[in-house]
Design a protein around this motif. Sequence first.
Motif: not given
Length: 474
Positions: A234-235, A240-243, A259-260, A274-276
Amino acid sequence: MSLTNSSSGAGAGAAQTPGGGAPAAIPGPAGLPVIGSLLDLRRDSLGAFLRAQREHGDVVRLEAGPPGLRSVFYAVFAPEGVQQILGTQAANFRKDHPLYEEVRQAFGNGLLTSQDDDYLRQRRLVQPLFTKRRVDGYATAVTTEADAVAARWRSAEEGVVDLVPEMNRLALRTVARILFGLDVEAAVAAIHHSAPVINDYVVRRAYAPLKVPRDWPTPRNLGNRRATAELNALCDRIIAERRAAAAGGEVSDHDDLLSLLAAAGNDEDGTLDATEVREQVLIFLLAGHETTATSMAFTLHLLARHPGEQTRIRAELSRVLGDRTPTAADLDRLPRLTRAFKESMRLYPAAPVVSRRAVEATEVAGFTLPAGADVVVAPWVTHRHPDLWEDPERFDPDRFAPEREAERHRYAWFPFGGGPRACIGQHFSMLESVLALATLLRSHELEAIDQDVPVAAGITLQATGPARVRLRAL
């Protein structure tokens, strides 16, 4: 949290007095032959800690388990000792306890579990997202979800609800909306299904005397693996979509926390990969969902048991708000409700026990805690300490009148922890809880059906029975 099987390098528990004098034994319950305090801690760890303080004082040594699997740990209950461990000597008391390692394995190395340079870097990157101005901007999300609960309560069967699942749902939807924005429905479904599985797995492993390797295909390992994969997927999808949108030059109107986080960065610390980002999100879900739900549920239940206080709060709401929706600016204008919320967190702290491990031998209240010792501080006990709180089991919001707060030790009340690891989301928790409670109390009168709610300690405080109230719409 149950502390029946925490490992320790604490030795025999006879503490040396400063200057090399005769050893001063740290007192504690003898427990049963062979297994010590194991049964008491498993049956009711919170009650066992309360009895330990009443019978043995403010620094207590506990043993649990049979020879060969025995754990030894130390509990510190006085506020001066709590200040040493969480505040002034925090560097000597690390998050190396087995529980934190299990949380790391389950949710990643986010702010709750990271240490040293990792923690400092993360804190610098995340701190701007939790300024008062930024957090106040989430008020609309809070009141939107609280209004939906109030509307649903008007059609509740026989006008009866259980506050525990109700507040769990409200807090989950609120934090999911703030974290994920428009993806709230998908997020709620995944979290509702997966989080209880992971939490149960974490607690069982943290205090198991022998741990089955995680890669063995046992039913619990497989269940946790599926639940973790669901939350991670999910995360990762939303990140990925936001980036991808940002990389494609799209101007995003997302101001959700995810997003922030994905955009956070500075010259010194770089950015979160992305992992962090995912690890921070999962920790925020854990820390910002169950803890707030617990605090709101018990505040409403206590007010349902104390109708006079509920009436006084409702008068405050009418005077301050009239018919309008509460906003962040109202937080300081609702002192009566805020006091009731703080008193609820005194009696039912969402994190009832906090664990650390001593790096070096440390003197606390005239005793020396050995190097390597597992050490706990317990808001559940300190918040009921008879030297700090008159008639400590009584619900009395006036304990938090400003002049009475000023008279108490800083660590007589510490539901948000303290020192350099104090909860970064403290203002958010207060804002969310007070605004949501204001919305619900203005729309309904609550009468308690269940007078006492049994509790137990897991990662957070858990109600083990219902907290039902009868509703009357206003």
